[in-house]
Scaffold this active site. Structure first.
Site, PDB file in Angstrom:
ATOM      1  N   ASN A 152       0.825  -1.201   0.000  1.00  0.00           N
ATOM      2  CA  ASN A 152       0.000   0.000   0.000  1.00  0.00           C
ATOM      3  C   ASN A 152       0.863   1.256   0.000  1.00  0.00           C
ATOM      4  O   ASN A 152       2.088   1.195   0.110  1.00  0.00           O
ATOM      5  CB  ASN A 152      -0.945  -0.024   1.205  1.00  0.00           C
ATOM      6  CG  ASN A 152      -2.276   0.628   0.918  1.00  0.00           C
ATOM      7  OD1 ASN A 152      -2.357   1.589   0.168  1.00  0.00           O
ATOM      8  ND2 ASN A 152      -3.330   0.109   1.517  1.00  0.00           N
TER       9      ASN A 152
ATOM     10  N   HIS B 254      21.013   0.704  10.217  1.00  0.00           N
ATOM     11  CA  HIS B 254      21.742   1.817   9.600  1.00  0.00           C
ATOM     12  C   HIS B 254      22.932   2.333  10.395  1.00  0.00           C
ATOM     13  O   HIS B 254      23.898   2.775   9.824  1.00  0.00           O
ATOM     14  CB  HIS B 254      20.818   3.006   9.292  1.00  0.00           C
ATOM     15  CG  HIS B 254      19.731   2.707   8.338  1.00  0.00           C
ATOM     16  ND1 HIS B 254      19.952   2.566   6.992  1.00  0.00           N
ATOM     17  CD2 HIS B 254      18.410   2.485   8.531  1.00  0.00           C
ATOM     18  CE1 HIS B 254      18.810   2.296   6.388  1.00  0.00           C
ATOM     19  NE2 HIS B 254      17.858   2.232   7.289  1.00  0.00           N
TER      20      HIS B 254
ATOM     21  N   ALA C 125      -2.138  -2.490  13.463  1.00  0.00           N
ATOM     22  CA  ALA C 125      -1.650  -1.168  13.071  1.00  0.00           C
ATOM     23  C   ALA C 125      -0.763  -0.553  14.150  1.00  0.00           C
ATOM     24  O   ALA C 125      -1.049  -0.655  15.339  1.00  0.00           O
ATOM     25  CB  ALA C 125      -2.830  -0.251  12.780  1.00  0.00           C
TER      26      ALA C 125
END
Length: 184
Positions: free
Chosen positions: A78, A108, A150
């Site tokens: 999405n 990172h 979510a």
């Protein structure tokens, strides 16, 4: 299904960009409502009928040198999904990735002095559903038919057929789904 002319053009442009990189997405790969951002020199393996929605925010893919991003057949990404792949990220068949999700196989930067950057594979099984804004951190494997609610942050493995939620994500309840079940 008849594609809208602009979506046909977006899909064509994305396929051409992928072919210039030496990649061949599967049949009926589809991009709509915008163009994705594809960066890096690693490999992308995209299955048949994969769908990228860029409505409001592009799907952003970064695949570092020597890395491999695999997206299984009929997966849906999405708007605003970000995938950072410096080693290996695998998204299984029929996965549903909600808006603004992040899958990263690297952190990172080192957390502590003298410590290296963490890079570890991320794997999603078949028919996994990630709700809006889920973050999946390096080294995580999510089993077949799992559902992540979510806003969750997943930093540990999730077994098949379980619902997890929260930050950090934790078990909520089992998912009742047979092997052949596919989310609509």
């Amino acid at each position: 299904m008849r594609l809208q002319p602009l979506n046909r053009l977006r899909t064509l442009l994305t396929v051409l960009r992928l072919r210039l990189r030496g990649e061949r997405p599967g049949k009926r790969f589809f991009v709509h409502s915008g163009l994705p951002r594809i960066e890096g020199r690693g490999r992308l393996a995209i299955g048949e009928r994969v769908n990228w929605s860029c409505h409001g925010a592009p799907v952003a893919v970064e695949v570092g040198p020597g890395a491999l991003l695999e997206i299984g057949a009929r997966a849906f990404l999405n708007a605003g999904v970000e995938i950072v792949c410096h080693q290996w990220v695998r998204i299984g068949e029929n996965c549903r990735i909600g808006p603004r999700c992040v899958l990263a196989d690297t952190n990172h930067h080192p957390v502590h002095e003298g410590q290296g950057v963490r890079v570890a594979p991320v794997q999603l099984g078949r028919n996994v559903w990630l709700g809006r804004g889920v973050t999946v951190l390096p080294g995580v494997t999510i089993g077949d038919h799992a559902v992540i609610a979510a806003g969750s942050v997943v930093f540990t493995d999730v077994p098949p057929r379980e619902v997890w939620r929260g930050n950090p994500a934790a078990f909520v309840k089992p998912v009742h789904a047979g092997d052949g079940y596919v989310r609509p």
